[in-house]
Design a protein around this motif. Structure first.
Motif, mmCIF file in Angstrom:
data_model
loop_
_atom_site.group_PDB
_atom_site.id
_atom_site.type_symbol
_atom_site.label_atom_id
_atom_site.label_comp_id
_atom_site.label_asym_id
_atom_site.label_seq_id
_atom_site.Cartn_x
_atom_site.Cartn_y
_atom_site.Cartn_z
ATOM 1 N N LEU A 1 6.213 -75.665 14.012
ATOM 2 C CA LEU A 1 5.416 -76.129 15.159
ATOM 3 C C LEU A 1 4.253 -76.991 14.693
ATOM 4 C CD1 LEU A 1 5.192 -72.942 17.430
ATOM 5 C CD2 LEU A 1 5.893 -75.207 18.207
ATOM 6 N N ARG A 2 3.560 -76.507 13.654
ATOM 7 C CA ARG A 2 2.369 -77.255 13.213
ATOM 8 C C ARG A 2 2.726 -78.574 12.536
ATOM 9 N NH1 ARG A 2 -1.354 -71.980 11.759
ATOM 10 N NH2 ARG A 2 -2.364 -71.940 13.803
ATOM 11 N N GLU A 3 3.886 -78.593 11.869
ATOM 12 C CA GLU A 3 4.324 -79.854 11.244
ATOM 13 C C GLU A 3 4.742 -80.875 12.301
ATOM 14 O OE1 GLU A 3 7.632 -79.248 8.491
ATOM 15 O OE2 GLU A 3 6.217 -77.952 7.392
ATOM 16 N N GLU A 4 5.533 -80.393 13.270
ATOM 17 C CA GLU A 4 6.136 -81.322 14.238
ATOM 18 C C GLU A 4 5.191 -81.708 15.380
ATOM 19 O OE1 GLU A 4 9.260 -82.522 13.798
ATOM 20 O OE2 GLU A 4 9.442 -81.348 11.959
ATOM 21 N N VAL A 5 4.272 -80.815 15.705
ATOM 22 C CA VAL A 5 3.366 -81.081 16.840
ATOM 23 C C VAL A 5 1.919 -80.992 16.338
ATOM 24 C CG1 VAL A 5 2.904 -80.523 19.278
ATOM 25 C CG2 VAL A 5 5.056 -79.785 18.241
ATOM 26 N N PRO A 6 1.445 -82.030 15.664
ATOM 27 C CA PRO A 6 0.109 -81.955 15.078
ATOM 28 C C PRO A 6 -0.954 -81.652 16.138
ATOM 29 C CG PRO A 6 1.268 -83.939 14.354
ATOM 30 C CD PRO A 6 2.111 -83.311 15.426
ATOM 31 N N GLY A 7 -1.882 -80.783 15.772
ATOM 32 C CA GLY A 7 -2.982 -80.446 16.695
ATOM 33 C C GLY A 7 -2.614 -79.368 17.704
ATOM 34 N N ILE A 8 -1.393 -78.841 17.620
ATOM 35 C CA ILE A 8 -0.976 -77.834 18.604
ATOM 36 C C ILE A 8 -1.867 -76.592 18.517
ATOM 37 C CG2 ILE A 8 0.762 -76.729 17.088
ATOM 38 C CD1 ILE A 8 2.498 -76.357 19.629
ATOM 39 N N ALA A 9 -2.207 -76.023 19.687
ATOM 40 C CA ALA A 9 -2.942 -74.749 19.714
ATOM 41 C C ALA A 9 -1.923 -73.627 19.890
ATOM 42 C CB ALA A 9 -3.932 -74.740 20.865
ATOM 43 N N ILE A 10 -2.106 -72.568 19.113
ATOM 44 C CA ILE A 10 -1.170 -71.444 19.212
ATOM 45 C C ILE A 10 -1.965 -70.177 19.535
ATOM 46 C CG2 ILE A 10 0.621 -70.110 18.013
ATOM 47 C CD1 ILE A 10 1.042 -72.566 16.188
ATOM 48 N N LYS B 1 -5.399 -63.586 9.696
ATOM 49 C CA LYS B 1 -6.125 -64.455 8.753
ATOM 50 C C LYS B 1 -5.251 -65.630 8.315
ATOM 51 C CE LYS B 1 -9.338 -61.113 6.882
ATOM 52 N NZ LYS B 1 -9.750 -60.247 5.791
ATOM 53 N N ASP B 2 -3.972 -65.365 8.065
ATOM 54 C CA ASP B 2 -3.084 -66.428 7.577
ATOM 55 C C ASP B 2 -2.790 -67.463 8.658
ATOM 56 O OD1 ASP B 2 -2.939 -65.290 5.144
ATOM 57 O OD2 ASP B 2 -0.955 -64.371 5.424
ATOM 58 N N ILE B 3 -2.494 -66.972 9.859
ATOM 59 C CA ILE B 3 -2.039 -67.900 10.908
ATOM 60 C C ILE B 3 -3.213 -68.612 11.572
ATOM 61 C CG2 ILE B 3 -0.836 -68.064 13.132
ATOM 62 C CD1 ILE B 3 0.875 -65.651 12.188
ATOM 63 N N GLU B 4 -4.313 -67.915 11.722
ATOM 64 C CA GLU B 4 -5.476 -68.459 12.445
ATOM 65 C C GLU B 4 -5.087 -68.962 13.826
ATOM 66 O OE1 GLU B 4 -7.539 -71.217 9.741
ATOM 67 O OE2 GLU B 4 -8.851 -69.498 9.410
ATOM 68 N N PHE B 5 -4.768 -68.007 14.710
ATOM 69 C CA PHE B 5 -4.466 -68.364 16.094
ATOM 70 C C PHE B 5 -5.708 -68.968 16.742
ATOM 71 C CE2 PHE B 5 -1.454 -64.715 15.555
ATOM 72 C CZ PHE B 5 -0.288 -65.427 15.808
ATOM 73 N N ASP B 6 -5.484 -69.766 17.791
ATOM 74 C CA ASP B 6 -6.627 -70.292 18.553
ATOM 75 C C ASP B 6 -7.250 -69.210 19.422
ATOM 76 O OD1 ASP B 6 -4.721 -72.681 17.965
ATOM 77 O OD2 ASP B 6 -6.722 -73.518 18.316
ATOM 78 N N GLY B 7 -6.456 -68.226 19.770
ATOM 79 C CA GLY B 7 -6.960 -67.107 20.570
ATOM 80 C C GLY B 7 -5.863 -66.066 20.686
ATOM 81 N N ILE B 8 -6.240 -64.834 20.998
ATOM 82 C CA ILE B 8 -5.214 -63.802 21.214
ATOM 83 C C ILE B 8 -5.612 -62.910 22.390
ATOM 84 C CG2 ILE B 8 -4.422 -63.632 18.804
ATOM 85 C CD1 ILE B 8 -6.075 -60.969 18.647
ATOM 86 N N PHE B 9 -4.611 -62.258 22.957
ATOM 87 C CA PHE B 9 -4.845 -61.101 23.816
ATOM 88 C C PHE B 9 -4.391 -59.908 22.979
ATOM 89 C CE2 PHE B 9 -3.902 -64.469 26.935
ATOM 90 C CZ PHE B 9 -5.102 -64.444 27.623
ATOM 91 N N ALA B 10 -5.247 -58.913 22.858
ATOM 92 C CA ALA B 10 -4.849 -57.741 22.067
ATOM 93 C C ALA B 10 -5.040 -56.494 22.910
ATOM 94 C CB ALA B 10 -5.677 -57.666 20.792
ATOM 95 N N PHE B 11 -4.122 -55.551 22.738
ATOM 96 C CA PHE B 11 -4.117 -54.354 23.579
ATOM 97 C C PHE B 11 -3.886 -53.122 22.719
ATOM 98 C CE2 PHE B 11 -1.686 -57.916 25.380
ATOM 99 C CZ PHE B 11 -2.501 -58.263 26.451
#
Ligand code: SAM
Ligand code: SF4
Length: 418
Positions: free
Chosen positions: A269-278, A302-312
């Motif tokens: 995803l990050r290679e093919e869609v530069p700037g994508i937020a995950i 830490k590895d992926i560095e999501f832009d945001g998460i929902f955690a439960f």
């Protein structure tokens, strides 16, 4: 999804001559559209229901209906807990509201309705610029923690022509952004597949942005990634729930991918869609989760560095396999792990938002901020909220802004171009 179901209920009721009221004490009909995904939502519903009972005592013609996933799961059982309730219907039976004016006799309607994908209900939308559009119903995945396949039934895709007709009407009505809804949009299949559907929608004039939720990592195809890269209207944001960084737990969850499979999809995803937020969903304290499993999740964040998460916190849902698994964890441990996850992600989100300072972003104006009347709010294609000082632009305008400050939950910007 529930919010959009409420819009459908309002649409059907409006046709029957009902109007919304801000004051529940004056209502002829109160509908609770419930969610049973976690126990907390269920507890909240029962306490609100007690309040409605008091209103009904003072207004004898008032009717109370329970809709949504608690209605589906509890059925008749609701009358034992709350005999003053008049009728109960599940998420696959919203159409029963069409019979209200002529007197709805059935008190419980929870049967599986495979035809729901073919029922185009009227919708009363709460927004005039952004709209939700259902493209599929139900889910076949049976993740071991989840009630959705039991409450919303098997997966059914809505025919593409009916989706396109709805979106064309939205475009004519001035809508600029649509969000396609389904539990697993990547497995959409009618006469065309999901990437094919995005291509068709993209050709509709007037619609500027196309979003979708939720994507299941297992079904995220190369073709979909290509479409996200190629079609400018498809927003560069994907919500891709990971749930856990431990492959052992992913297997117990019946998610159908390993952590390495997930990482592979992220890097494509990050290679093919530069700037994508995950963005993602994480469950803390799934049955038998060890310190080591939890550590894998922390490392994944830490590895992926999501832009945001929902955690439960993991919630035991009656009827699901995970509810019966050995190794249920005490609430204290689940909360502790959840706090660690959220704290770490807050730091990551803030860092990523700060990195956007000085960049130029295009935002879709959503209106005046609810918390500060001197500000307008808008959203980037990557789904980040941006506030700017009030300027003379209409809701739905697409404008370019410079980001001047990155905060934990939003960005501050200033207008640079009209
Ligand atoms: N269909 C989406 C998927 O599989 O990616 C998720 C839909 S579910 C309504 C939204 C989120 O709720 C899930 O991704 C999961 O993180 C969370 N969830 C579902 N059941 C849960 C449970 N029993 N306890 C805690 N969180 C739960
Ligand atoms: Fe629930 Fe999503 Fe899994 Fe379906 S794919 S069972 S909705 S978590």
């Amino acid at each position: 999804m529930n919010v959009h179901d409420s819009e459908k209920m309002l649409g059907v009721l409006e046709r029957q001559g009902y109007a919304e009221t801000e004051d529940p004490r004056r209502a002829d009909l109160i509908i609770f559209n419930t969610c049973s995904i976690r126990q907390k939502a269920e507890q909240k519903f029962y306490s609100e229901l007690g309040r409605a009972k008091a209103y009904k005592k003072k207004r004898s013609k008032m009717k109370i209906a329970i809709a949504g996933c608690i209605a589906q799961q509890t059925g008749e059982g609701i009358f034992k807990k709350a005999p003053y309730v008049d009728f109960v219907f599940g998420p696959q039976n919203i159409h029963i509201l069409e019979n209200l004016a002529s007197g709805c006799n059935a008190s419980v309607v929870t049967e599986d309705n495979p035809h729901i994908a073919f029922t185009d209900l009227p919708v009363k939308r709460s927004d005039t610029v952004r709209a939700w559009v259902t493209i599929m119903y139900g889910c076949n995945n049976f993740c071991s923690f989840c009630v959705v396949p039991y409450t919303r039934g098997r997966e059914r895709s809505r025919p593409s022509d009916s989706i396109i007709t709805e979106i064309e009407a939205l475009a004519e009505g001035g809508y600029k952004e649509i969000t396609l809804l389904g539990q697993n949009v990547n497995s959409y299949k009618s006469d065309i597949d999901f990437p094919g559907l995005l291509r068709r929608i993209s050709r509709i004039g007037g619609i500027e942005r196309i979003r979708f939720v939720t994507s299941h990592p297992r079904d995220l195809s190369e073709d979909l990634i290509e479409v996200m890269a190629d079609l400018p209207k498809v927003c560069k944001h994907i919500h891709l729930p990971l749930q856990s960084g431990s492959t052992r737990l992913l297997r117990l969850m019946n998610r159908g991918y390993s952590y390495d499979d997930y990482l592979g999809k992220i890097s494509t995803l990050r290679e093919e869609v530069p700037g994508i937020a995950i963005t993602s969903d994480i469950i803390a304290g799934f049955p038998s989760e060890t310190e080591e499993d939890h550590f894998h999740t922390i490392m994944a964040l830490k590895d992926i560095e999501f832009d945001g998460i929902f955690a439960f916190r993991f919630s035991q849902r009656p009827g699901t396999r995970a509810a019966e698994m050995e190794g249920q964890l005490p609430e204290g441990i689940k909360s502790e792990r959840l706090t660690q996850i959220l704290k770490l992600q807050d730091e990551i989100t803030e860092r990523k938002n700060k990195a956007l300072e000085g960049t130029i972003q295009e935002i879709l104006i959503e209106g005046v901020s609810e918390t500060d009347r001197e500000k307008l709010t808008g959203r980037t294609g990557t789904n980040k909220i941006v506030t700017i000082p009030v300027v003379d632009v209409e809701r739905g305008a697409l404008i370019s802004v410079e980001i001047i400050r990155g905060r934990k939950h939003s960005l501050e910007g200033r207008l640079i171009e009209r």
